[in-house]
Write an enzyme that holds these catalytic residues in place. Structure first.
Site, short mmCIF file in Angstrom:
data_model
loop_
_atom_site.label_atom_id
_atom_site.label_comp_id
_atom_site.label_asym_id
_atom_site.label_seq_id
_atom_site.Cartn_x
_atom_site.Cartn_y
_atom_site.Cartn_z
N ASP A 69 -45.50 -26.36 21.09
CA ASP A 69 -45.54 -26.89 22.92
C ASP A 69 -45.52 -24.59 23.20
O ASP A 69 -46.06 -24.31 22.19
CB ASP A 69 -44.80 -27.23 23.43
CG ASP A 69 -43.44 -26.57 23.13
OD1 ASP A 69 -43.30 -25.20 22.44
OD2 ASP A 69 -42.31 -27.57 23.60
N ASN A 137 -32.94 -33.83 28.80
CA ASN A 137 -34.00 -34.52 29.69
C ASN A 137 -34.31 -35.88 28.64
O ASN A 137 -34.96 -36.88 28.99
CB ASN A 137 -34.61 -34.66 30.93
CG ASN A 137 -35.62 -33.87 30.23
OD1 ASN A 137 -35.98 -33.65 28.96
ND2 ASN A 137 -36.19 -33.12 31.16
N HIS A 139 -36.93 -35.31 26.42
CA HIS A 139 -38.30 -34.13 26.28
C HIS A 139 -38.34 -34.15 24.67
O HIS A 139 -37.13 -33.49 24.21
CB HIS A 139 -38.89 -33.50 27.33
CG HIS A 139 -37.80 -31.82 27.00
ND1 HIS A 139 -37.94 -31.60 27.57
CD2 HIS A 139 -37.90 -31.35 26.30
CE1 HIS A 139 -36.83 -29.67 28.01
NE2 HIS A 139 -37.41 -29.74 26.22
N GLU A 144 -42.40 -34.64 29.14
CA GLU A 144 -41.26 -34.42 29.69
C GLU A 144 -41.39 -36.31 29.84
O GLU A 144 -41.95 -36.87 29.39
CB GLU A 144 -41.79 -34.00 31.30
CG GLU A 144 -41.77 -32.24 30.47
CD GLU A 144 -40.49 -31.53 30.85
OE1 GLU A 144 -39.62 -32.29 30.70
OE2 GLU A 144 -40.72 -30.68 31.07
#
Length: 240
Positions: A69, A137, A139, A144
């Site tokens: 990413d 979270n 991800h 996300e």
């Protein structure tokens, strides 16, 4: 998804043991493609891979690395870019040439860059191994919560939790968007290595392992992958 729990001290050694065969075994079809995550989780693992290379036990000629990413609006030379993080932690230590380090085209608009990167991955034959850190979270990359499980490389809106992590590291003008290899593309990888360490990951690890498979917890997408492994240290596994 298989599960393996090791001590904090053993974590980078075990992770490197799992990655090393992709460097050392003869590739039937030439080079191997590995997708590398930036971030804190794999840092010690990358240091161990570099140590093994320097010790002469990690041949690197047939491996090509892909950045998982990247933040939008940053050049690949920006010190905060994910690509530069991988350069410092791994690529430079392995003495890789530029032909062995694939990343997003920073001369294109984000949407065009995402499309071009997805095409590059497909043209290369996909990933033999995807190395993924798990966020607080759930991800993976910048996928996300809410990201479709069939997503391809795309522009993602970063959550407050993701940007706040960067703020804690002293980066106050962190971009609001990122480029990321999609979950669908990552699920096409032949092998997926997911990693989480530290007690602060224990809550999300519990949801990944025992909770509902849901797009609200992106890492659960890999529960049904035929060759995936979740590697945890004892602190991250403390609620299991």
């Amino acid at each position: 998804m298989q599960l393996q729990v090791v001590s904090k001290e053993q974590f980078p050694l075990t992770a490197a043991d799992l990655i090393e065969p992709y460097f050392t075994q003869d590739a039937q079809d030439g080079q191997r493609q590995i997708c590398f995550a930036a971030g804190n989780t794999p840092t010690t693992t990358y240091a161990e891979l570099v140590r093994r290379f320097q010790a002469g036990r990690l041949p690197v000629d047939l491996v090509v690395g892909f950045t998982l990413d990247e933040y939008t609006g940053l050049s690949r030379t920006h010190p905060r870019s994910c690509f530069q993080s991988l350069q410092r932690q791994l690529y430079q230590g392995l003495q890789w040439s530029s032909e062995q380090t694939m990343t997003y085209d920073d001369t294109l608009e984000p949407e065009a860059s995402a499309m071009a990167y997805e095409q590059l991955i497909a043209k290369s034959g996909g990933f033999d191994l995807a190395i993924l850190g798990i966020g607080m979270n759930g991800h993976v990359g910048f996928n996300e919560p809410g990201t479709p499980f069939d997503s391809r490389t795309h522009v993602a809106t970063l959550t407050a939790m993701t940007t706040q992590r960067a703020h804690r590291e002293g980066w106050m003008d962190v971009p609001s968007y990122g480029l990321t290899v999609g979950i669908g593309t990552l699920k096409d990888a032949k092998t997926v290595l997911l990693m989480a360490n530290g007690s602060h990951k224990a809550d999300i690890v519990l949801r990944i392992v025992r909770g509902e498979v849901s797009e609200e917890v992106p890492a659960t997408a890999f529960r049904d992958h035929p060759n995936s492994l979740l590697l945890l240290d004892e602190d991250a596994a403390s609620q299991l």
